[in-house]
Design an enzyme around this catalytic site. Structure first.
Site, PDB file in Angstrom:
ATOM      1  N   LYS A   1       6.889  67.728 -42.528  1.00 22.39           N
ATOM      2  CA  LYS A   1       5.773  67.083 -41.842  1.00 22.39           C
ATOM      3  C   LYS A   1       6.131  66.661 -40.428  1.00 22.39           C
ATOM      4  O   LYS A   1       5.269  66.402 -39.606  1.00 22.39           O
ATOM      5  CB  LYS A   1       5.275  65.884 -42.660  1.00 22.39           C
ATOM      6  CG  LYS A   1       6.348  64.908 -43.050  1.00 22.39           C
ATOM      7  CD  LYS A   1       5.865  63.975 -44.161  1.00 22.39           C
ATOM      8  CE  LYS A   1       7.035  63.274 -44.833  1.00 22.39           C
ATOM      9  NZ  LYS A   1       6.739  62.641 -46.079  1.00 22.39           N
TER      10      LYS A   1
ATOM     11  N   LYS B   1      12.994  74.409 -44.123  1.00 21.23           N
ATOM     12  CA  LYS B   1      12.068  73.730 -45.032  1.00 21.23           C
ATOM     13  C   LYS B   1      10.778  73.362 -44.308  1.00 21.23           C
ATOM     14  O   LYS B   1      10.821  72.985 -43.137  1.00 21.23           O
ATOM     15  CB  LYS B   1      12.773  72.461 -45.532  1.00 21.23           C
ATOM     16  CG  LYS B   1      12.054  71.716 -46.626  1.00 21.23           C
ATOM     17  CD  LYS B   1      12.733  70.384 -46.935  1.00 21.23           C
ATOM     18  CE  LYS B   1      12.393  69.310 -45.913  1.00 21.23           C
ATOM     19  NZ  LYS B   1      12.693  67.933 -46.302  1.00 21.23           N
TER      20      LYS B   1
ATOM     21  N   LYS C   1      18.982  63.677 -40.176  1.00 21.34           N
ATOM     22  CA  LYS C   1      18.164  62.652 -39.511  1.00 21.34           C
ATOM     23  C   LYS C   1      18.913  61.984 -38.361  1.00 21.34           C
ATOM     24  O   LYS C   1      18.304  61.542 -37.400  1.00 21.34           O
ATOM     25  CB  LYS C   1      17.678  61.614 -40.531  1.00 21.34           C
ATOM     26  CG  LYS C   1      16.603  62.170 -41.437  1.00 21.34           C
ATOM     27  CD  LYS C   1      15.788  61.081 -42.110  1.00 21.34           C
ATOM     28  CE  LYS C   1      14.664  61.685 -42.938  1.00 21.34           C
ATOM     29  NZ  LYS C   1      13.979  60.707 -43.777  1.00 21.34           N
TER      30      LYS C   1
HETATM   31  P1  TYM Z   1       9.630  62.517 -49.184  1.00 24.78           P
HETATM   32  O1  TYM Z   1       8.623  61.457 -48.942  1.00 24.78           O
HETATM   33  O2  TYM Z   1      10.309  63.145 -48.015  1.00 24.78           O
HETATM   34  O3  TYM Z   1       8.986  63.697 -50.025  1.00 24.78           O
HETATM   35  C1  TYM Z   1       8.270  63.448 -51.229  1.00 24.78           C
HETATM   36  C2  TYM Z   1       8.545  64.561 -52.226  1.00 24.78           C
HETATM   37  O4  TYM Z   1       8.171  65.836 -51.694  1.00 24.78           O
HETATM   38  C3  TYM Z   1       9.245  66.757 -51.828  1.00 24.78           C
HETATM   39  N1  TYM Z   1       9.215  67.719 -50.699  1.00 24.78           N
HETATM   40  C4  TYM Z   1       9.201  69.044 -50.855  1.00 24.78           C
HETATM   41  N2  TYM Z   1       9.177  69.822 -51.940  1.00 24.78           N
HETATM   42  C5  TYM Z   1       9.138  71.168 -51.759  1.00 24.78           C
HETATM   43  N3  TYM Z   1       9.109  71.765 -50.528  1.00 24.78           N
HETATM   44  C6  TYM Z   1       9.116  71.022 -49.398  1.00 24.78           C
HETATM   45  N4  TYM Z   1       9.061  71.614 -48.210  1.00 24.78           N
HETATM   46  C7  TYM Z   1       9.166  69.593 -49.523  1.00 24.78           C
HETATM   47  N5  TYM Z   1       9.175  68.563 -48.640  1.00 24.78           N
HETATM   48  C8  TYM Z   1       9.209  67.435 -49.376  1.00 24.78           C
HETATM   49  C9  TYM Z   1      10.494  65.884 -51.796  1.00 24.78           C
HETATM   50  O5  TYM Z   1      11.591  66.531 -52.375  1.00 24.78           O
HETATM   51  C10 TYM Z   1      10.039  64.676 -52.585  1.00 24.78           C
HETATM   52  O6  TYM Z   1      10.167  64.896 -53.986  1.00 24.78           O
HETATM   53  N6  TYM Z   1      13.548  59.771 -50.621  1.00 24.78           N
HETATM   54  C11 TYM Z   1      12.296  60.362 -51.052  1.00 24.78           C
HETATM   55  C12 TYM Z   1      11.305  59.330 -51.561  1.00 24.78           C
HETATM   56  C13 TYM Z   1      11.855  58.467 -52.631  1.00 24.78           C
HETATM   57  C14 TYM Z   1      12.108  58.827 -53.970  1.00 24.78           C
HETATM   58  C15 TYM Z   1      12.599  57.651 -54.610  1.00 24.78           C
HETATM   59  C16 TYM Z   1      11.957  60.008 -54.679  1.00 24.78           C
HETATM   60  C17 TYM Z   1      12.179  57.139 -52.487  1.00 24.78           C
HETATM   61  N7  TYM Z   1      12.621  56.651 -53.698  1.00 24.78           N
HETATM   62  C18 TYM Z   1      12.954  57.650 -55.960  1.00 24.78           C
HETATM   63  C19 TYM Z   1      12.319  60.026 -56.019  1.00 24.78           C
HETATM   64  C20 TYM Z   1      12.809  58.857 -56.650  1.00 24.78           C
HETATM   65  C21 TYM Z   1      11.678  61.093 -49.871  1.00 24.78           C
HETATM   66  O7  TYM Z   1      11.943  60.806 -48.747  1.00 24.78           O
HETATM   67  O8  TYM Z   1      10.717  62.004 -50.222  1.00 24.78           O
END
Ligand code: TYM
Length: 334
Positions: free
Chosen positions: A199, A196, A114
């Site tokens: 979005k 990966k 990032k």
């Molecule tokens: P975020 O919002 O980027 O993504 C949400 C969830 O989607 C999963 N993910 C994927 N899984 C498979 N293939 C992909 N291409 C893909 N892109 C995204 C992510 O692994 C995630 O599980 N930091 C976290 C949000 C968060 C969180 C937490 C998660 C904040 N606090 C506490 C778990 C526990 C995040 O940015 O996810």
């Protein structure tokens, strides 16, 4: 709440969600929710680590609330709430900051990625992001955290901080385990299958959004990058085809082996349309339900209000224990 183990996870309301988020996270949330006391959060504070248009953030928060519900999260059985509505998250993050070292954060893969992407805005929040995530998880005495593979490193930090705090101040936090699905923990880009699916990809054909209609979904799959030999088999040498097979298998609940048999001798063009149709048949009802829910803001506000009240009770139980352990004088009330 019934005596079950606690599950916690969160998603950022940072705009479009993709089928990566669905397969890596939301689908597993729905599968696991009734086996646990499940707590799901809309990680709105996390989104502020990159520049947000305030009006968009508000809109995206409602969008994600509606999407959680449309994907089958039951707001009565589980807790669904916005992270910023429960101030204990930011408070515990501060305490955890005091036992976390800059080196642990600067070496995080996501921070490095990032920082490259947002060179003009490498702020403290971007670096501290995993500590807030650790606070999210540890506040609820969470035992299971369903996540995609890209969050594994952050979960490791949450475990390290829990163990460090417990060693320093006596047993306080449960040490959480990650739940990373066997398939589709990392859904890859349709345009560059070594990367990966994300979005924030500038190429709209690289990802399938949860807002794409069936025609768009099929059109994007038709354009998916594959390779020049015409065999539909799962292999490290065929990242494009392997990604499509994984997606097909996840959306149809068929094994990869069965999918390979089904498409033996079939051309890529026909295969890609079949994948698109399988994805659209699952995504379209979710999209429609999400749009229906979005028309009922009062209901969404009620869900978030209830969720925050229930989450807050659990969160403050842990936070007050933490404050006491580190030596802060409890506030006298009344
Ligand atoms: P975020 O919002 O980027 O993504 C949400 C969830 O989607 C999963 N993910 C994927 N899984 C498979 N293939 C992909 N291409 C893909 N892109 C995204 C992510 O692994 C995630 O599980 N930091 C976290 C949000 C968060 C969180 C937490 C998660 C904040 N606090 C506490 C778990 C526990 C995040 O940015 O996810």
């Amino acid at each position: 709440m019934e005596e079950k183990k606690i599950l916690f996870s969160a998603i950022q309301p940072s705009g479009i969600l993709t089928i990566g988020n669905y397969l890596g996270a939301l689908r597993n949330f729905r599968k696991l929710q009734s086996d646990y006391n499940s707590v799901f959060s809309i990680a709105d504070l996390h989104t502020l680590t990159v520049k947000q248009e305030p009006a968009n953030l508000r809109k995206n928060t409602y969008e994600l609330t509606a999407l959680y519900l449309a994907c089958g999260i039951d707001a009565d059985q589980s807790i669904l709430f916005a992270q910023s509505h429960v101030s204990a998250h930011a408070e515990l993050a501060w305490i955890l900051n005091t036992i976390c070292y800059p080196g642990e954060l600067s070496r995080m893969t996501q921070f490095k990625d990032k920082s490259l992407k947002h060179e003009d805005n490498i702020n403290m929040g971007l670096m501290d992001y995993p500590v807030l995530m650790a606070a999210d998880i540890l506040l609820y005495q969470t035992e299971l955290v369903p996540i995609g593979a890209d969050q594994k490193q952050h979960l490791e930090l949450a475990r390290d901080l829990a163990i460090r705090f417990n060693n320093r101040y006596s047993e306080t936090f449960k040490v959480p385990e990650g739940y990373i699905g066997k398939s589709c923990a990392r859904v890859m880009s349709l345009a560059e299958p070594q990367r990966k699916m994300s979005k924030s990809d500038a190429n709209l054909n690289a990802f399938i959004s949860m807002d794409d209609d069936p025609d768009t979904i099929i059109r994007k799959f038709k354009r998916a990058v594959t390779d020049s030999d015409n065999k539909i088999i799962y292999s490290p040498e065929k990242p494009g085809i392997s990604n499509l097979l994984s997606i097909y298998s996840a959306f149809t609940n068929k094994s990869i082996e069965d999918a390979e048999k089904e498409f033996a001798g079939v051309g890529y063009a026909e295969f890609k349309v079949a994948v698109g149709e399988a994805v659209a048949s699952v995504i379209e009802p979710i999209r429609q339900e999400k749009n229906r829910l979005l028309n009922d803001k009062a209901y969404l506000d009620e869900v978030l209000k209830n969720g925050a009240e229930r989450a807050e009770r659990l969160a403050y139980r842990t936070l007050s224990k933490v404050y006491k352990k580190v030596g802060l004088v409890p506030r006298k009330r009344g």
